[in-house]
Write a protein that holds these residues in place. Structure first.
Motif, PDB file in Angstrom:
ATOM      1  N   PHE A 495      -1.506  -1.030  -4.214  1.00  0.00           N
ATOM      2  CA  PHE A 495      -2.982  -0.755  -4.489  1.00  0.00           C
ATOM      3  C   PHE A 495      -4.215  -1.468  -2.489  1.00  0.00           C
ATOM      4  O   PHE A 495      -4.065   0.002  -1.788  1.00  0.00           O
ATOM      5  CB  PHE A 495      -4.381  -1.389  -5.237  1.00  0.00           C
ATOM      6  CG  PHE A 495      -5.984  -0.566  -4.394  1.00  0.00           C
ATOM      7  CD1 PHE A 495      -6.255   0.335  -5.097  1.00  0.00           C
ATOM      8  CD2 PHE A 495      -6.684  -2.339  -3.973  1.00  0.00           C
ATOM      9  CE1 PHE A 495      -7.543   0.342  -4.875  1.00  0.00           C
ATOM     10  CE2 PHE A 495      -7.344  -1.752  -3.844  1.00  0.00           C
ATOM     11  CZ  PHE A 495      -8.393  -0.515  -4.378  1.00  0.00           C
ATOM     12  N   ALA A 498      -2.282   1.004  -0.661  1.00  0.00           N
ATOM     13  CA  ALA A 498      -2.767   2.548  -0.681  1.00  0.00           C
ATOM     14  C   ALA A 498      -3.905   2.429   0.481  1.00  0.00           C
ATOM     15  O   ALA A 498      -4.246   3.662   0.696  1.00  0.00           O
ATOM     16  CB  ALA A 498      -2.880   2.684  -1.929  1.00  0.00           C
ATOM     17  N   ARG A 503      -6.480   4.489   5.312  1.00  0.00           N
ATOM     18  CA  ARG A 503      -7.280   4.452   6.776  1.00  0.00           C
ATOM     19  C   ARG A 503      -6.508   4.875   7.771  1.00  0.00           C
ATOM     20  O   ARG A 503      -6.810   5.896   9.105  1.00  0.00           O
ATOM     21  CB  ARG A 503      -7.353   2.767   7.074  1.00  0.00           C
ATOM     22  CG  ARG A 503      -7.340   2.110   8.436  1.00  0.00           C
ATOM     23  CD  ARG A 503      -6.876   1.038   8.619  1.00  0.00           C
ATOM     24  NE  ARG A 503      -6.238   0.231   8.946  1.00  0.00           N
ATOM     25  CZ  ARG A 503      -5.127  -0.331   8.425  1.00  0.00           C
ATOM     26  NH1 ARG A 503      -6.447  -1.730   9.083  1.00  0.00           N
ATOM     27  NH2 ARG A 503      -3.937  -0.889   9.166  1.00  0.00           N
ATOM     28  N   ALA A 509      -2.130  10.777   3.667  1.00  0.00           N
ATOM     29  CA  ALA A 509      -2.829  10.060   2.553  1.00  0.00           C
ATOM     30  C   ALA A 509      -2.834  10.835   1.637  1.00  0.00           C
ATOM     31  O   ALA A 509      -2.183  11.062   0.069  1.00  0.00           O
ATOM     32  CB  ALA A 509      -3.622   8.861   2.419  1.00  0.00           C
ATOM     33  N   GLU A 510      -3.502  12.130   1.458  1.00  0.00           N
ATOM     34  CA  GLU A 510      -3.695  13.259   0.409  1.00  0.00           C
ATOM     35  C   GLU A 510      -2.294  13.862   0.555  1.00  0.00           C
ATOM     36  O   GLU A 510      -2.511  14.470  -0.274  1.00  0.00           O
ATOM     37  CB  GLU A 510      -4.661  13.976   1.461  1.00  0.00           C
ATOM     38  CG  GLU A 510      -6.291  13.519   1.024  1.00  0.00           C
ATOM     39  CD  GLU A 510      -6.927  13.176  -0.067  1.00  0.00           C
ATOM     40  OE1 GLU A 510      -6.073  14.263  -0.917  1.00  0.00           O
ATOM     41  OE2 GLU A 510      -8.208  12.600   0.184  1.00  0.00           O
ATOM     42  N   GLY A 513      -0.285  12.557  -2.373  1.00  0.00           N
ATOM     43  CA  GLY A 513      -0.998  12.468  -3.618  1.00  0.00           C
ATOM     44  C   GLY A 513      -2.159  11.288  -4.112  1.00  0.00           C
ATOM     45  O   GLY A 513      -2.661  11.272  -4.982  1.00  0.00           O
ATOM     46  N   ILE A 514      -1.749  11.055  -2.310  1.00  0.00           N
ATOM     47  CA  ILE A 514      -3.442   9.597  -2.720  1.00  0.00           C
ATOM     48  C   ILE A 514      -5.220   9.888  -2.823  1.00  0.00           C
ATOM     49  O   ILE A 514      -5.272  10.807  -1.822  1.00  0.00           O
ATOM     50  CB  ILE A 514      -2.897   8.765  -1.640  1.00  0.00           C
ATOM     51  CG1 ILE A 514      -1.754   8.314  -1.550  1.00  0.00           C
ATOM     52  CG2 ILE A 514      -4.336   7.061  -1.680  1.00  0.00           C
ATOM     53  CD1 ILE A 514      -1.330   6.852  -0.841  1.00  0.00           C
ATOM     54  N   ASP A 515      -5.412   9.596  -4.195  1.00  0.00           N
ATOM     55  CA  ASP A 515      -7.416  10.259  -3.647  1.00  0.00           C
ATOM     56  C   ASP A 515      -8.098   9.047  -2.810  1.00  0.00           C
ATOM     57  O   ASP A 515      -8.159   7.899  -3.624  1.00  0.00           O
ATOM     58  CB  ASP A 515      -7.125  10.164  -5.113  1.00  0.00           C
ATOM     59  CG  ASP A 515      -8.963  10.842  -4.717  1.00  0.00           C
ATOM     60  OD1 ASP A 515      -9.524  10.574  -3.887  1.00  0.00           O
ATOM     61  OD2 ASP A 515      -9.193  11.248  -6.195  1.00  0.00           O
ATOM     62  N   ARG A 518     -11.609   7.312  -3.761  1.00  0.00           N
ATOM     63  CA  ARG A 518     -11.420   7.407  -4.856  1.00  0.00           C
ATOM     64  C   ARG A 518     -10.534   5.359  -4.580  1.00  0.00           C
ATOM     65  O   ARG A 518     -11.189   4.254  -5.147  1.00  0.00           O
ATOM     66  CB  ARG A 518     -10.318   7.463  -5.947  1.00  0.00           C
ATOM     67  CG  ARG A 518     -10.771   7.022  -8.165  1.00  0.00           C
ATOM     68  CD  ARG A 518     -10.706   8.272  -8.255  1.00  0.00           C
ATOM     69  NE  ARG A 518     -10.108   7.267  -9.725  1.00  0.00           N
ATOM     70  CZ  ARG A 518      -8.565   7.353 -10.555  1.00  0.00           C
ATOM     71  NH1 ARG A 518      -7.989   8.399  -9.769  1.00  0.00           N
ATOM     72  NH2 ARG A 518      -9.202   7.164 -11.224  1.00  0.00           N
ATOM     73  N   VAL A 519      -9.487   5.787  -3.625  1.00  0.00           N
ATOM     74  CA  VAL A 519      -9.007   4.037  -3.403  1.00  0.00           C
ATOM     75  C   VAL A 519      -9.698   3.454  -2.698  1.00  0.00           C
ATOM     76  O   VAL A 519     -10.141   2.287  -2.981  1.00  0.00           O
ATOM     77  CB  VAL A 519      -7.615   3.828  -2.557  1.00  0.00           C
ATOM     78  CG1 VAL A 519      -7.273   2.521  -2.350  1.00  0.00           C
ATOM     79  CG2 VAL A 519      -6.429   4.782  -3.571  1.00  0.00           C
ATOM     80  N   VAL A 522     -12.514   2.151  -4.884  1.00  0.00           N
ATOM     81  CA  VAL A 522     -12.048   0.523  -6.032  1.00  0.00           C
ATOM     82  C   VAL A 522     -12.291  -0.240  -4.731  1.00  0.00           C
ATOM     83  O   VAL A 522     -13.077  -1.596  -5.047  1.00  0.00           O
ATOM     84  CB  VAL A 522     -11.039   0.529  -6.438  1.00  0.00           C
ATOM     85  CG1 VAL A 522     -10.533  -0.424  -7.495  1.00  0.00           C
ATOM     86  CG2 VAL A 522     -11.250   2.141  -7.268  1.00  0.00           C
ATOM     87  N   VAL A 526     -14.000  -3.687  -5.379  1.00  0.00           N
ATOM     88  CA  VAL A 526     -13.751  -5.235  -5.790  1.00  0.00           C
ATOM     89  C   VAL A 526     -14.084  -5.941  -4.146  1.00  0.00           C
ATOM     90  O   VAL A 526     -14.545  -7.435  -4.087  1.00  0.00           O
ATOM     91  CB  VAL A 526     -12.121  -5.061  -4.902  1.00  0.00           C
ATOM     92  CG1 VAL A 526     -11.350  -6.621  -4.513  1.00  0.00           C
ATOM     93  CG2 VAL A 526     -11.439  -4.720  -6.160  1.00  0.00           C
TER      94      VAL A 526
END
Lengths: 627, 256
Positions: A495, A498, A503, A509-510, A513-515, A518-519, A522, A526
């Motif tokens: 995580f 990701a 950044r 990243a896109e 397949g990295i959203d 959304r990452v 989250v 946190v």
């Protein structure tokens, strides 16, 4: 109230809009060209009004007043140029946002300088020679001077537009706002350009302040109130857009004026006091504008900023030496109560530092690896602190239950605000987070029945066995160690990677397949959650919580801690938090002009360690090793 | 059987028809070059297939599935790898971590918060890096690499999800001639080994004519030619868009 009264109030708003526009236009120009978020811009405004007061009262007469306004603006412009040459020019290559730390230090220094020169009292200048009277408008007397101010807004707007579109200087400013590397590559002397833009921006701020001399008293709180208003105006109007700044200044000033004018209104049994909304109205406007138009009303997407700073080193697991060092420090911290027998205050300070460490590492989590510069981390601190305090007050919850509730409430807030915030980036994201923090602050401040308003909530004392300084210190230590280890673990997890991927290169990243949104969302949640824990611990450590402890100052403190320690390493925020709290505490207790001294210390650190304390030490260590 | 079918794809920006009714197919295991002069619509075409731009009309079929308007990350999950004209990698990670990031994403482990990322899929990442000749640099920071090597790393990243189709936007831009040939020869051998289809744009005609199985030519948003190297070389329309008719000044003379 009548329509006439409302229109009259609207005129008042227009007069206020002019001053706001001048400051905001300067801020926008400076940011556009140098990419510096000048926190000290409100201080320049404040200097303008104080200087104009001095000229108007010491020299007096027509020359003292009108000449004084011009002279004040020119002096402020010279101060701005000096700041750029002596300070900022040395740190352009530092990591992003680091200049913000320097301008924050300036804000502290200028504030104390003003206190020393002009004293703590509010100073209201004389009325303007030639415009002392009032005009009858809508059956009321409207000051002629305010009419003059209303006229000055469009005049300066047009003058600025002409300079920007018709002159060589203006073309350079616009070109540099779009792509400053390109302008540099074309052989333009950047040093001269930056200095002159800073001087022009400072001139506008000084002028904006000086012209208010006959309208409102000069006071030492102006720097912070003006800078936050100016940010709102710039962001609502769109970074870099001067007409946008004017439009936004009018909207903001009008909304404030009308809120005062409307007063208390009944809506079918509900009493809404609009005059209390002035504190938050502008931030609500900003939040709405940013959500609907992410680049402001008249703004465009920002030009590409090629990072001038070196990219980060890859993160590596702790070496044996670092782990050992960590254990030694932990051992010392556990033993601190033994050494502190003679001075119990050490433990109070120690607890403050531990809470600051949780606060700063959680902020670093989104600022560093996430690349999201939150200017409103105080919101989650506040949600945690008030969450814990209120659950004790209303439900008589046990202490540990309350401390467990704190991060949950903060998590809920961070999930809500973060969902909007991650849709933006850069300075717009920073300002939206600031807006959310102000909204939280004003809810706390104004919802007196629940939160106690400005008095806050008192009597939140820790229960046995944590009711001694030693035991509470150990509790805070346990939570701090847990939080830091947890955040560190996450940074090394898929995580955390990701987050950094999003950044480093959102495009790449896109494409794997990295959203990214959304990452980052989250991650934001946190960080907010952990920050809430700091808030909960703070409420019990102090026994009370009040709105001022969760105001914008705390958000800025957090930024300063992270940047001071160094944003690129995980130990940076820990060292930064400890240094900042100790500095603030020791300086505050011993020196009258503590702000100036704190500011000067930060400036010194900025110049000696332009990558933060830990970053600086690491760079020196690497240089020494490769020798 | 075609892996990718483009049917009547259109996109305009304001009044400019960047892509104006383009149709073509990419067959399984085919190494297909998309060429054309500047402004022909190659990148727009690419960005529509990749999901960065929404087409105005037409169909993009990946196998049986229509992928119009899917965001890039979802297109990737359908088995499409991508490299960029200016290589995009994660500068703060090591070479191996760059590949591991893609493998982690492929295994749907992005929200795993407590395992150690650097230890996940490490062998697989090294194996991929070996294929592109970068295994020796696995633990170096990606930002230290020479640009040609970054391009190789990017290729390993793009191969991580075992794509059916690889989209490469000017894979050799910014590279020295020798590096160019090596990189494309490498891609070609991977294509043959794994049966991946590749669609690439390219300005270097040496590369295109030496390696492409088939070439399609775009000019002003329209597809003007489709065939093997020889057919394209001899096609008068292609010669015209690349070399002009040579009559620009003659006409000016006649007019004068």
């Amino acid at each position: 109230m009548t329509i006439d009264a409302l229109l009259f109030q609207a005129l008042n708003g227009l007069a206020a809009a002019s001053g706001l526009f001048f400051v905001a236009a300067g801020l926008s120009l400076i940011f556009g060209v140098t990419r510096i978020i000048n926190i000290a811009h409100g201080s320049l405004y404040m200097l303008g009004i104080y200087l104009a007061y001095t000229f108007a009262t010491r020299v007096g007469g027509v020359l003292g007043f009108w000449g004084g306004i011009v002279a004040a603006a020119l002096i402020v412009a010279a101060i701005g140029a000096l700041i750029e040459i002596l300070l900022l020019r040395r740190i352009y290559r530092a990591p992003e946002l680091f200049q913000l730390l320097a301008t924050f230090a300036l804000l502290l220094v200028i504030n104390d300088a003003a206190l020393w020169i002009w004293g703590p009292e509010d100073l209201l200048g004389p009325r303007a020679p030639g415009l002392r009277g009032a005009v009858e408008i809508l059956g009321r007397r409207f000051p002629s001077y305010d009419l003059f101010l209303i006229a000055m807004g469009p005049i300066v707007l047009i003058a600025l537009q002409l300079v920007l579109t018709r002159t060589r200087f203006g073309r350079l400013v616009r070109a540099a706002t779009q792509d400053r590397e390109m302008v540099g590559a074309l052989g333009v002397n950047q040093a001269v350009l930056f200095t002159s833009v800073f001087a022009v921006g400072a001139f506008l701020a000084g002028l904006g302040g000086a012209m208010q001399v006959a309208r409102e008293p000069a006071n030492l709180l102006m720097d912070l109130t003006v800078i936050s208003d100016a940010f709102v105006v710039v962001v609502v109007g769109g970074m870099g857009s001067i007409p946008g700044a004017y439009l936004a200044a009018i909207i903001i000033a009008e909304i404030k004026a009308l809120c005062i004018g409307i007063g208390v209104v009944e809506f079918g049994g509900f009493r809404v006091n609009f005059s209390k909304l002035t504190l938050v109205a502008e931030f609500i406007v900003m939040a709405v504008v940013l959500i609907v138009r992410p680049h402001g009303l008249l703004g465009r997407a920002q030009g590409a900023i090629r990072s001038v700073a070196e990219p980060e080193e890859p993160i590596r697991p702790a070496t044996a030496a670092l782990k050992f060092l960590g254990l030694v420090v932990l051992g010392l911290l556990i033993c601190l109560p033994l050494f502190a027998k003679t001075s119990p205050y050490t433990l109070v300070l120690g607890t403050d530092i531990l809470i600051a460490i949780i606060f700063a590492t959680s902020l670093h989590f989104i600022m560093g690896p996430g690349g999201m510069h939150s200017f409103g981390h105080a919101a989650y601190f506040g949600l945690g602190a008030y969450g814990a305090a209120l659950i004790v007050k209303f439900l008589a919850a046990p202490m540990l239950g309350a401390i467990a509730f704190a991060p949950l409430l903060a998590l809920a807030g961070a999930l809500l605000f973060g969902w909007f915030a991650v849709r933006l980036s850069g300075v717009y994201l920073a300002m939206l987070t600031l807006a959310f923090a102000q909204i939280v602050w004003s809810i706390v401040y104004q919802w007196e029945d629940v939160t106690g308003g400005s008095n806050g909530v008192v009597g939140i004392w820790p229960a046995a066995p944590f009711n001694t300084a030693t035991n509470y210190y150990l509790l805070a230590l346990a939570f701090a160690v847990l939080s830091v280890l947890l955040l560190r673990r996450m940074l090394f997890s898929p995580f955390g990677y990701a987050m950094r991927a999003g950044r480093d290169s959102p495009l790449r990243a896109e494409a794997i397949g990295i959203d990214v949104k959304r990452v980052h969302w989250v991650g934001f949640a946190v960080a907010g959650c952990i920050c809430g824990l700091a808030g909960g611990l703070f409420a019990f450590a102090k026994g009370s919580i009040s709105p001022e402890t969760i105001a914008v100052g705390r958000s800025i403190d957090g930024l300063v801690m992270v940047l001071l320690g160094g944003i690129q390493t995980l130990t940076g925020p820990i060292v930064g938090a400890a240094t900042f709290v100790m500095l603030q505490d020791t300086i505050m207790r011993q020196v009258e002009y503590w702000r100036a001294l704190l500011g000067a210390t930060i400036l010194l650190l900025v110049l000696v360690f332009p990558a933060g304390i830990v970053g600086g030490i690491m760079a020196r260590y690497a240089a020494w090793k490769s020798r | 059987m075609s892996v990718l079918s483009i049917r009547n794809l259109r996109k305009s920006f304001g009044g400019v028809h960047a892509v104006d009714g383009v149709s073509f197919d990419v067959d399984k295991g085919e190494f297909l070059a998309l060429i054309g002069p500047n402004g022909a619509g190659k990148s727009t075409c690419f960005n529509m297939i990749n999901g960065q731009i929404m087409p105005d009309s037409g169909d993009i079929l990946l196998g049986e599935r229509r992928i119009n308007g899917l965001p890039p990350r979802k297109v990737w999950r359908q088995g499409v790898g991508r490299t960029f004209q200016i290589a995009a990698t994660f500068a703060s990670m090591t070479v191996a971590e760059n590949v591991q990031m893609a493998l982690i994403s492929h295994a749907d482990e992005l929200f795993s918060m407590f395992s150690v990322a650097a230890r996940r899929h490490r062998e697989r990442a090294i194996a991929l890096l070996e294929q592109v000749g970068m295994a020796a640099a696995a633990d170096r920071a990606c930002r230290e690499l020479a640009y040609g090597d970054v391009k190789r790393v990017e290729l390993a990243v793009a191969l991580a999800n075992e794509p059916r189709l690889l989209l490469m936007d000017e894979p050799t831009a910014g590279m020295a001639p020798k590096e160019r040939n090596e990189l494309i020869a490498l891609v070609k051998s991977l294509v043959v080994e794994r049966g991946i289809s590749v669609l690439f744009t390219e300005h270097s005609m040496d590369v295109v004519f030496a390696f492409a199985d088939r070439i399609i030519v775009l000019a002003r948003g329209r597809l003007i030619a489709d065939g093997d190297a020889r057919a394209i070389r001899e096609n008068p329309k292609v010669q015209e868009v690349y070399f002009g008719t040579g009559k620009t000044f003659e006409r000016a003379k006649e007019g004068a």
